[in-house]
Design a protein around this motif. Structure first.
Motif, mmCIF file in Angstrom:
data_model
loop_
_atom_site.group_PDB
_atom_site.id
_atom_site.type_symbol
_atom_site.label_atom_id
_atom_site.label_comp_id
_atom_site.label_asym_id
_atom_site.label_seq_id
_atom_site.Cartn_x
_atom_site.Cartn_y
_atom_site.Cartn_z
ATOM 1 N N ARG A 73 5.391 -0.273 8.153
ATOM 2 C CA ARG A 73 4.681 0.941 7.773
ATOM 3 C C ARG A 73 5.526 2.168 8.108
ATOM 4 N NH1 ARG A 73 -1.226 -0.116 10.622
ATOM 5 N NH2 ARG A 73 -1.625 -2.205 9.758
ATOM 6 N N GLU A 74 5.531 3.114 7.199
ATOM 7 C CA GLU A 74 6.212 4.375 7.493
ATOM 8 C C GLU A 74 5.552 5.508 6.714
ATOM 9 O OE1 GLU A 74 10.588 6.569 7.301
ATOM 10 O OE2 GLU A 74 10.458 4.408 7.016
ATOM 11 N N THR A 75 5.329 6.616 7.410
ATOM 12 C CA THR A 75 4.855 7.831 6.768
ATOM 13 C C THR A 75 6.052 8.731 6.506
ATOM 14 O OG1 THR A 75 2.669 7.738 7.789
ATOM 15 C CG2 THR A 75 3.409 9.889 7.022
ATOM 16 N N ILE A 76 6.265 9.058 5.234
ATOM 17 C CA ILE A 76 7.449 9.816 4.829
ATOM 18 C C ILE A 76 6.996 11.160 4.268
ATOM 19 C CG2 ILE A 76 9.436 9.824 3.263
ATOM 20 C CD1 ILE A 76 9.232 6.698 3.390
ATOM 21 N N TRP A 77 7.528 12.237 4.822
ATOM 22 C CA TRP A 77 7.115 13.581 4.416
ATOM 23 C C TRP A 77 7.940 14.026 3.220
ATOM 24 C CZ3 TRP A 77 2.763 15.635 6.321
ATOM 25 C CH2 TRP A 77 2.215 14.953 7.422
ATOM 26 N N LEU A 133 0.858 -1.192 0.000
ATOM 27 C CA LEU A 133 0.000 0.000 0.000
ATOM 28 C C LEU A 133 0.891 1.238 0.000
ATOM 29 C CD1 LEU A 133 -2.906 1.164 0.225
ATOM 30 C CD2 LEU A 133 -2.632 1.105 2.713
ATOM 31 N N ALA A 134 0.458 2.277 -0.711
ATOM 32 C CA ALA A 134 1.139 3.577 -0.700
ATOM 33 C C ALA A 134 0.078 4.632 -0.962
ATOM 34 C CB ALA A 134 2.228 3.625 -1.765
ATOM 35 N N TYR A 135 -0.069 5.585 -0.037
ATOM 36 C CA TYR A 135 -1.127 6.582 -0.209
ATOM 37 C C TYR A 135 -0.647 7.958 0.267
ATOM 38 C CZ TYR A 135 -2.016 5.736 4.797
ATOM 39 O OH TYR A 135 -1.883 5.597 6.154
ATOM 40 N N ALA A 136 -1.256 8.988 -0.321
ATOM 41 C CA ALA A 136 -0.871 10.369 -0.033
ATOM 42 C C ALA A 136 -1.584 10.880 1.209
ATOM 43 C CB ALA A 136 -1.197 11.247 -1.233
ATOM 44 N N GLY A 137 -0.924 11.784 1.910
ATOM 45 C CA GLY A 137 -1.512 12.411 3.093
ATOM 46 C C GLY A 137 -1.057 13.857 3.210
ATOM 47 N N VAL A 152 -8.523 7.619 0.677
ATOM 48 C CA VAL A 152 -7.202 8.193 0.453
ATOM 49 C C VAL A 152 -6.821 8.021 -1.018
ATOM 50 C CG1 VAL A 152 -6.330 7.872 2.806
ATOM 51 C CG2 VAL A 152 -6.119 6.008 1.141
ATOM 52 N N HIS A 153 -5.861 8.828 -1.467
ATOM 53 C CA HIS A 153 -5.349 8.703 -2.828
ATOM 54 C C HIS A 153 -4.198 7.694 -2.820
ATOM 55 C CE1 HIS A 153 -7.709 11.850 -4.796
ATOM 56 N NE2 HIS A 153 -7.610 12.523 -3.656
ATOM 57 N N VAL A 154 -4.450 6.530 -3.411
ATOM 58 C CA VAL A 154 -3.496 5.425 -3.412
ATOM 59 C C VAL A 154 -2.662 5.463 -4.699
ATOM 60 C CG1 VAL A 154 -3.253 2.901 -3.409
ATOM 61 C CG2 VAL A 154 -5.018 4.004 -2.011
ATOM 62 N N ILE A 155 -1.345 5.258 -4.534
ATOM 63 C CA ILE A 155 -0.466 5.141 -5.711
ATOM 64 C C ILE A 155 -0.564 3.690 -6.170
ATOM 65 C CG2 ILE A 155 1.864 5.496 -6.623
ATOM 66 C CD1 ILE A 155 2.426 7.290 -4.210
ATOM 67 N N THR A 156 -1.465 3.438 -7.091
ATOM 68 C CA THR A 156 -1.785 2.061 -7.473
ATOM 69 C C THR A 156 -0.719 1.412 -8.350
ATOM 70 O OG1 THR A 156 -3.079 2.933 -9.328
ATOM 71 C CG2 THR A 156 -4.268 2.419 -7.295
ATOM 72 N N THR A 191 2.492 7.508 2.762
ATOM 73 C CA THR A 191 2.622 6.408 3.710
ATOM 74 C C THR A 191 2.743 5.110 2.928
ATOM 75 O OG1 THR A 191 1.343 7.534 5.418
ATOM 76 C CG2 THR A 191 1.527 5.145 5.600
ATOM 77 N N VAL A 192 3.754 4.321 3.272
ATOM 78 C CA VAL A 192 3.959 3.054 2.577
ATOM 79 C C VAL A 192 3.798 1.896 3.554
ATOM 80 C CG1 VAL A 192 5.453 4.015 0.796
ATOM 81 C CG2 VAL A 192 6.479 3.193 2.913
#
Length: 239
Positions: free
Chosen positions: A55-59, A29-33, A124-128, A44-45
């Motif tokens: 899991r990690e949220t990367i700014w 999973l990878a989505y924008a925040g 959420v907006h997922v990087i599909t 967040t990946v």
């Protein structure tokens, strides 16, 4: 400016801590925040590593929404933020194309809600385009301050206690073990993978807390990221 980036940084270890090393995984999973109090944007990946979900949220931008910062010695020069480089590399080394070329779709996914303390459906907006692809990550273990919000200032301040967390320090192409730079320059062999692993794997957690002042543990082996135009063709198709 990079000011305020640390305040908006967020890391989710998925309930476990990995010792510093290189890990093969599958992007699940990878989505924008976006930050609540600024224009800072994140990705967040979730990566499956040996059956565990890392899991990690990367700014990827600062609080002003910029993905670069000015050089201290030469303000006319700009460097991409480390978080932006990480996510761009994640895209390049899984698909061959940069973040700007990826496909996104709004989807409903089950995400952990801190107030409710359980998984809840969120849009959420997922990087599909990068989902279910292999990736190799250089992950480090760090010691950081536990923080608590100061009601009078609204700022998060150290409590005097620490916690351990994981962060992605470097991204590698799973099959070749090459970095983005090595693939872009069509280098015959992967060199940085072994160098990163020798310098970092098995070392004590890096102490980035107020008490440790960031001095303990091994220093990072991250190379200087270079700017320039993004490739319009796949990183893997070098003719």
């Amino acid at each position: 400016s990079r000011d305020g980036l640390d305040e908006t940084r967020d890391v989710l270890g998925g309930g476990f801590i990995l010792p510093t090393n290189v890990y093969d995984g599958i992007i699940k999973l990878a989505y924008a925040g976006k930050a609540q109090s600024s224009n800072a944007q994140s990705v967040t990946v979730h990566v499956d590593i040996d059956g565990k979900e890392y899991r990690e949220t990367i700014w990827i931008t600062n609080r002003d929404g910029q993905n670069s910062y000015a050089d201290k010695k030469d303000p006319s020069k700009k460097h991409p933020l480390p978080g932006f480089v990480t996510i761009d590399d994640l895209c390049l080394l899984s698909t061959g194309l940069p973040l700007s070329s990826q496909t996104t779709e709004e989807k409903t996914v089950m995400l952990y809600d801190y107030e409710q303390q359980k998984d809840l459906p969120k849009n959420v907006h997922v990087i599909t385009s990068i989902l279910n692809l292999p990736i190799t990550l250089g992950i480090v273990e760090t010691i950081v301050d536990k923080t608590k919000k100061n009601d009078s200032t609204g700022q998060y301040e150290p409590t005097g206690e620490t916690r351990n967390e994981n962060t992605i320090d470097k991204v590698f192409h799973t099959e070749s073990r090459k970095t983005t730079v090595e693939l872009r320059e069509n280098r015959p062999q992967a060199v940085f993978y072994d160098a990163w692993k020798e310098k970092n794997a098995g070392k004590p957690a890096r102490d980035k807390s107020s008490k440790g002042q960031g001095k303990a543990g091994a220093p990072g082996a991250r190379p200087v990221a270079s700017g320039g135009a993004k490739p319009t063709t796949s990183l893997f198709n070098k003719g």
